[in-house]
Every structure is written in structure tokens, then in C-alpha cells.
Design a protein around this motif. Structure first.
Motif, PDB file in Angstrom:
ATOM      1  N   ASN A 206       0.807  -1.208   0.000  1.00 40.50           N
ATOM      2  CA  ASN A 206       0.000   0.000   0.000  1.00 40.50           C
ATOM      3  C   ASN A 206       0.845   1.265   0.000  1.00 40.50           C
ATOM      4  OD1 ASN A 206      -1.472  -2.204   1.874  1.00 40.50           O
ATOM      5  ND2 ASN A 206      -2.983  -1.082   0.670  1.00 40.50           N
ATOM      6  N   ALA A 207       0.298   2.296  -0.616  1.00 40.88           N
ATOM      7  CA  ALA A 207       0.945   3.600  -0.676  1.00 40.88           C
ATOM      8  C   ALA A 207       0.363   4.510   0.392  1.00 40.88           C
ATOM      9  CB  ALA A 207       0.741   4.221  -2.060  1.00 40.88           C
ATOM     10  N   PHE A 208       1.213   5.431   0.882  1.00 39.56           N
ATOM     11  CA  PHE A 208       0.824   6.369   1.926  1.00 39.56           C
ATOM     12  C   PHE A 208       1.292   7.761   1.537  1.00 39.56           C
ATOM     13  CE2 PHE A 208       1.076   2.242   3.824  1.00 39.56           C
ATOM     14  CZ  PHE A 208       0.108   2.208   4.820  1.00 39.56           C
ATOM     15  N   GLU A 209       0.469   8.764   1.911  1.00 39.66           N
ATOM     16  CA  GLU A 209       0.797  10.167   1.657  1.00 39.66           C
ATOM     17  C   GLU A 209       0.737  10.946   2.967  1.00 39.66           C
ATOM     18  OE1 GLU A 209      -0.615  11.692  -2.470  1.00 39.66           O
ATOM     19  OE2 GLU A 209      -2.301  10.564  -1.608  1.00 39.66           O
ATOM     20  N   GLY A 210       1.170  12.208   2.894  1.00 36.10           N
ATOM     21  CA  GLY A 210       1.161  13.032   4.094  1.00 36.10           C
ATOM     22  C   GLY A 210       2.213  12.581   5.086  1.00 36.10           C
ATOM     23  N   TRP A 211       3.431  12.363   4.592  1.00 35.60           N
ATOM     24  CA  TRP A 211       4.533  11.844   5.391  1.00 35.60           C
ATOM     25  C   TRP A 211       5.557  12.940   5.629  1.00 35.60           C
ATOM     26  CZ3 TRP A 211       9.134   8.832   3.058  1.00 35.60           C
ATOM     27  CH2 TRP A 211       9.930   8.277   4.081  1.00 35.60           C
ATOM     28  N   ASN A 212       6.110  12.975   6.840  1.00 38.65           N
ATOM     29  CA  ASN A 212       7.129  13.978   7.151  1.00 38.65           C
ATOM     30  C   ASN A 212       8.540  13.501   6.811  1.00 38.65           C
ATOM     31  OD1 ASN A 212       7.773  12.151   9.158  1.00 38.65           O
ATOM     32  ND2 ASN A 212       7.310  13.520  10.872  1.00 38.65           N
ATOM     33  N   GLY A 213       8.659  12.315   6.209  1.00 37.14           N
ATOM     34  CA  GLY A 213       9.963  11.828   5.778  1.00 37.14           C
ATOM     35  C   GLY A 213      10.747  11.095   6.836  1.00 37.14           C
ATOM     36  N   ARG A 214      10.124  10.798   7.987  1.00 38.31           N
ATOM     37  CA  ARG A 214      10.845  10.124   9.066  1.00 38.31           C
ATOM     38  C   ARG A 214      10.164   8.815   9.443  1.00 38.31           C
ATOM     39  NH1 ARG A 214      11.292  15.623  10.289  1.00 38.31           N
ATOM     40  NH2 ARG A 214      13.440  16.332  10.561  1.00 38.31           N
ATOM     41  N   ALA A 215      10.980   7.856   9.870  1.00 40.98           N
ATOM     42  CA  ALA A 215      10.476   6.574  10.350  1.00 40.98           C
ATOM     43  C   ALA A 215      11.487   5.994  11.315  1.00 40.98           C
ATOM     44  CB  ALA A 215      10.233   5.610   9.188  1.00 40.98           C
ATOM     45  N   ALA A 216      11.027   5.093  12.180  1.00 39.46           N
ATOM     46  CA  ALA A 216      11.907   4.407  13.125  1.00 39.46           C
ATOM     47  C   ALA A 216      11.576   2.929  13.118  1.00 39.46           C
ATOM     48  CB  ALA A 216      11.749   4.983  14.529  1.00 39.46           C
ATOM     49  N   ILE A 217      12.614   2.102  13.103  1.00 35.84           N
ATOM     50  CA  ILE A 217      12.472   0.647  13.119  1.00 35.84           C
ATOM     51  C   ILE A 217      13.287   0.117  14.296  1.00 35.84           C
ATOM     52  CG2 ILE A 217      12.759  -1.506  11.826  1.00 35.84           C
ATOM     53  CD1 ILE A 217      12.986   0.298   9.279  1.00 35.84           C
ATOM     54  N   ALA A 218      12.714  -0.806  15.055  1.00 39.04           N
ATOM     55  CA  ALA A 218      13.427  -1.419  16.178  1.00 39.04           C
ATOM     56  C   ALA A 218      13.386  -2.927  16.035  1.00 39.04           C
ATOM     57  CB  ALA A 218      12.798  -0.993  17.506  1.00 39.04           C
ATOM     58  N   TRP A 219      14.542  -3.545  16.270  1.00 41.65           N
ATOM     59  CA  TRP A 219      14.664  -4.999  16.250  1.00 41.65           C
ATOM     60  C   TRP A 219      15.121  -5.453  17.648  1.00 41.65           C
ATOM     61  CZ3 TRP A 219      16.927  -1.996  12.303  1.00 41.65           C
ATOM     62  CH2 TRP A 219      16.395  -2.144  11.009  1.00 41.65           C
ATOM     63  N   PRO A 220      14.216  -5.652  18.597  1.00 39.83           N
ATOM     64  CA  PRO A 220      14.630  -6.002  19.960  1.00 39.83           C
ATOM     65  C   PRO A 220      15.501  -7.250  20.037  1.00 39.83           C
ATOM     66  CG  PRO A 220      12.314  -5.380  19.911  1.00 39.83           C
ATOM     67  CD  PRO A 220      12.759  -5.476  18.488  1.00 39.83           C
ATOM     68  N   GLU A 221      15.177  -8.282  19.244  1.00 36.95           N
ATOM     69  CA  GLU A 221      15.966  -9.514  19.291  1.00 36.95           C
ATOM     70  C   GLU A 221      17.397  -9.302  18.818  1.00 36.95           C
ATOM     71  OE1 GLU A 221      11.995 -10.947  17.376  1.00 36.95           O
ATOM     72  OE2 GLU A 221      13.151  -9.086  17.494  1.00 36.95           O
ATOM     73  N   LEU A 222      17.591  -8.304  17.942  1.00 37.57           N
ATOM     74  CA  LEU A 222      18.913  -8.051  17.385  1.00 37.57           C
ATOM     75  C   LEU A 222      19.661  -6.961  18.138  1.00 37.57           C
ATOM     76  CD1 LEU A 222      17.990  -8.118  13.581  1.00 37.57           C
ATOM     77  CD2 LEU A 222      18.640 -10.024  15.068  1.00 37.57           C
ATOM     78  N   GLY A 223      18.969  -6.295  19.050  1.00 32.16           N
ATOM     79  CA  GLY A 223      19.603  -5.259  19.847  1.00 32.16           C
ATOM     80  C   GLY A 223      19.965  -4.016  19.070  1.00 32.16           C
ATOM     81  N   MET A 224      19.205  -3.711  18.007  1.00 34.03           N
ATOM     82  CA  MET A 224      19.524  -2.518  17.227  1.00 34.03           C
ATOM     83  C   MET A 224      18.261  -1.825  16.742  1.00 34.03           C
ATOM     84  SD  MET A 224      21.014  -4.072  13.633  1.00 34.03           S
ATOM     85  CE  MET A 224      20.026  -5.117  12.583  1.00 34.03           C
ATOM     86  N   GLN A 225      18.462  -0.590  16.289  1.00 33.63           N
ATOM     87  CA  GLN A 225      17.363   0.214  15.784  1.00 33.63           C
ATOM     88  C   GLN A 225      17.866   1.084  14.647  1.00 33.63           C
ATOM     89  OE1 GLN A 225      16.030   2.672  19.050  1.00 33.63           O
ATOM     90  NE2 GLN A 225      18.084   3.462  19.450  1.00 33.63           N
ATOM     91  N   ALA A 226      16.922   1.590  13.845  1.00 35.75           N
ATOM     92  CA  ALA A 226      17.276   2.448  12.716  1.00 35.75           C
ATOM     93  C   ALA A 226      16.344   3.643  12.682  1.00 35.75           C
ATOM     94  CB  ALA A 226      17.196   1.684  11.398  1.00 35.75           C
ATOM     95  N   ALA A 227      16.916   4.805  12.428  1.00 35.98           N
ATOM     96  CA  ALA A 227      16.141   6.012  12.164  1.00 35.98           C
ATOM     97  C   ALA A 227      16.278   6.320  10.686  1.00 35.98           C
ATOM     98  CB  ALA A 227      16.646   7.173  13.006  1.00 35.98           C
ATOM     99  N   LEU A 228      15.159   6.325   9.976  1.00 41.26           N
ATOM    100  CA  LEU A 228      15.166   6.601   8.537  1.00 41.26           C
ATOM    101  C   LEU A 228      14.673   8.015   8.297  1.00 41.26           C
ATOM    102  CD1 LEU A 228      14.012   4.332   5.651  1.00 41.26           C
ATOM    103  CD2 LEU A 228      13.065   6.633   5.831  1.00 41.26           C
ATOM    104  N   GLU A 229      15.361   8.707   7.397  1.00 41.02           N
ATOM    105  CA  GLU A 229      14.942  10.057   6.997  1.00 41.02           C
ATOM    106  C   GLU A 229      15.057  10.186   5.490  1.00 41.02           C
ATOM    107  OE1 GLU A 229      15.784  14.781   8.001  1.00 41.02           O
ATOM    108  OE2 GLU A 229      16.744  13.205   9.175  1.00 41.02           O
TER     109      GLU A 229
END
Length: 296
Positions: A206-229
Motif C-alpha cells: 500500500n501507498a501512503f501520503e502526508g509523510w514527514n519523511g521520518r520513520a523508526a524501526i526497532a529490532w529487539p531480538e537483534l539489539g539494534m534500531q534504525a532512524a530513517l529520513e
């Protein structure tokens, strides 16, 4: 070893990041943070791409036709899919223009032909900066007339049972059976990630609009996270989650909606006159996930 194979094995390293890149599609084929993959090789013609550039636009074109400025244009299928898909860049061999220990820049030029009427020059830079993977993509209209252009990145993020996503959008597009957008409306609860939550165990495309260009992903099992811009022209996104695999999901920053050629205002596609350029940048910043205190 031939030249293409040698170039395809470029390894970029900086700090805790290691990324492998290929001239085929200007693609990332592997990406790890502290030795743990955060992108998964699951896309492209042979499933070897972990991210590829979508240019001169992304996704499909209904009926393999479009009309612009009083002229009709036709496309031919470029994969086994009946509809022309994701542009030409991901299927093509790019030229390596520059590289070092932490960056590589590729370019690809094509002329109009029976598959597509688009003629353009595109560049993709893949750079490691700090603990961030930075993807910068541009396209210049090299044709004889103005046409509507678009850009996108197609990363395949690792997915674990506890992967969590936070991303906000104002509008959501439902999907037709032919994988094209159907109707726009409010974001349904299952697809509302304004507050971080687990990925749903269901099909999404699906497509989405009205986005501020930021997202966050967390992988608790892997002990890491990502901030996307995402910045520049990339102000929309796609979410793709198949049902036959659960080891990845796609969060695709794009400048336009799928099938934009057949939507009002071209779905965000930007008319470029000959010589004009469109560009966009995606930054994926990795870090260790803070350890949560144990419950007593």
C-alpha cells in the motif's frame, strides 16, 4: 574474473557498518551493523538485491500506457509481470564513476526505445557516514520533450517476530487485485504506525501520503534500531509485506504514488523539461537499542 564481477564485489566499511554494492541496479546486496544484517537480499531479478533504485519512476503503469502533453506513450513489460515495473535502473548495469572505502557512485544513461520512451541520465551515490547508510539518487531528463519523472528507493529491511515500526501518514491507498492503488482514505488501524507497534501478520502492498519523511524501526531480538529520513522529492512511501516470507518487509520512500501516470496531478510525478533534474536522499542511521531493565 571479468570486470563486471570484480566491480560487483565492492565492499564499503565505516565504523560498525559494512555494505556490499553492485553495479547491477546500483544495488546494495548486503548491509550489516556490528555484523548483524539490517537489510536482506530478497529483491531484484534474481533475489540478490537488498536495496535498489527506482528510476525514472517506481512501481507499475496501468495498461502500459500514459498520455502527457497531448501525446500518447506506450511501455512494454520489462519483467515477467504483465505491467512495466520499477523503471529501468534496477535491471541495468550502471557505470562506476567513483569509489573509496566508504562510498561508491554509479551512473546509468539510457535512450528512448520500444520498452520505454524515457531518455535520462541517473546517478546513485551510496555512502557510509558515521553509523548511517546514505543513498542519494538523481535523474536528469535527456529526452527531447518534457515527461513526468519520479524516484524511489526499495530497501528490504530485516524482519523478526518483534520488529516494530513507527511512521506517520495522513492518507492511505487501498490496493486493487492488479497491485495498483484503488481508493484513498484515512489510514486503517492495522496500518496506522503513528505510535510504534509490531508489524501486522498480513499482506500489505500500500501507498501512503502526508509523510514527514521520518520513520523508526526497532529490532529487539537483534539489539539494534534504525532512524530513517527521506528528503528532497521523497515525500511518500510504500509498505510491502508478503505472506510467503516473513524475514523482510519493504518501506519504500518515493516521490510519487504507484500508477501516478493515471492519477490526478500525476500522483506526484514531476514534469521535467529536457535538462532538468530531480533528486532525493534517504538516510538510514543505525544504533544499538537501549537495554530495557528486567521486570521484577
Amino acid at each position: 574474473m571479468n570486470q563486471e564481477r570484480a566491480v560487483s564485489d565492492i565492499e564499503l566499511r565505516h565504523g560498525d557498518l559494512a555494505v556490499r554494492v553492485s553495479p547491477r541496479g546500483a544495488a546494495v546486496t548486503a548491509a550489516t551493523f556490528r555484523g548483524i544484517p539490517f537489510l536482506v537480499a530478497a529483491g531484484g531479478p534474481d533475489g540478490a538485491m537488498a536495496n535498489f533504485a527506482m528510476v525514472p519512476f517506481g512501481n507499475r503503469v496501468e495498461g502500459n500506457t500514459m498520455s502527457y502533453a497531448g501525446r500518447d506513450y506506450a511501455f512494454q513489460p520489462n519483467t515477467a509481470d504483465p505491467l512495466y515495473r520499477h523503471g529501468d535502473g534496477w535491471l541495468s548495469l550502471w557505470q562506476l564513476e567513483d569509489f573509496g572505502s566508504a562510498h561508491a557512485q554509479f551512473s546509468f544513461s539510457r535512450s528512448a526505445d520500444k520498452v520505454s520512451s524515457y531518455a535520462y541520465l541517473t546517478r546513485q551515490e551510496i555512502r557510509l557516514a558515521g553509523d548511517a547508510l546514505v543513498l542519494t539518487l538523481s535523474v536528469e531528463n535527456r529526452g527531447e520533450a518534457a515527461l513526468p519523472f519520479g524516484l524511489g528507493q526499495h530497501p528490504f529491511f530485516a524482519r523478526t517476530p518483534q520488529t516494530r515500526l513507527a511512521i506517520a501518514a495522513d492518507r492511505y491507498w487501498s490496493e486493487r487485485p492488479d497491485h495498483l492503488p484503488d481508493m484513498a482514505g484515512p489510514v486503517p488501524d492495522d496500518f496506522d504506525f503513528r505510535s510504534e507497534k509490531l508489524l501486522p501478520q498480513r499482506w500489505m502492498n500500500n501507498a501512503f501520503e502526508g509523510w514527514n519523511g521520518r520513520a523508526a524501526i526497532a529490532w529487539p531480538e537483534l539489539g539494534m534500531q534504525a532512524a530513517l529520513e527521506a528528503d528532497g522529492a521523497l515525500d511518500r512511501f510504500m509498505l510491502y509485506m508478503p505472506v510467503d516470507r516473513n524475514d523482510f518487509f519493504c518501506l519504500e520512500p518515493m516521490s510519487h504514488l504507484p500508477n501516478g501516470h493515471h492519477l490526478p496531478e500525476f500522483g506526484g510525478l514531476i514534469p521535467l523539461a529536457p535538462g532538468e533534474v530531480l533528486s532525493g536522499k534517504v538516510t538510514i542511521d543505525l544504533s544499538a537499542l537501549p537495554v530495557q531493565p528486567e521486570e521484577r
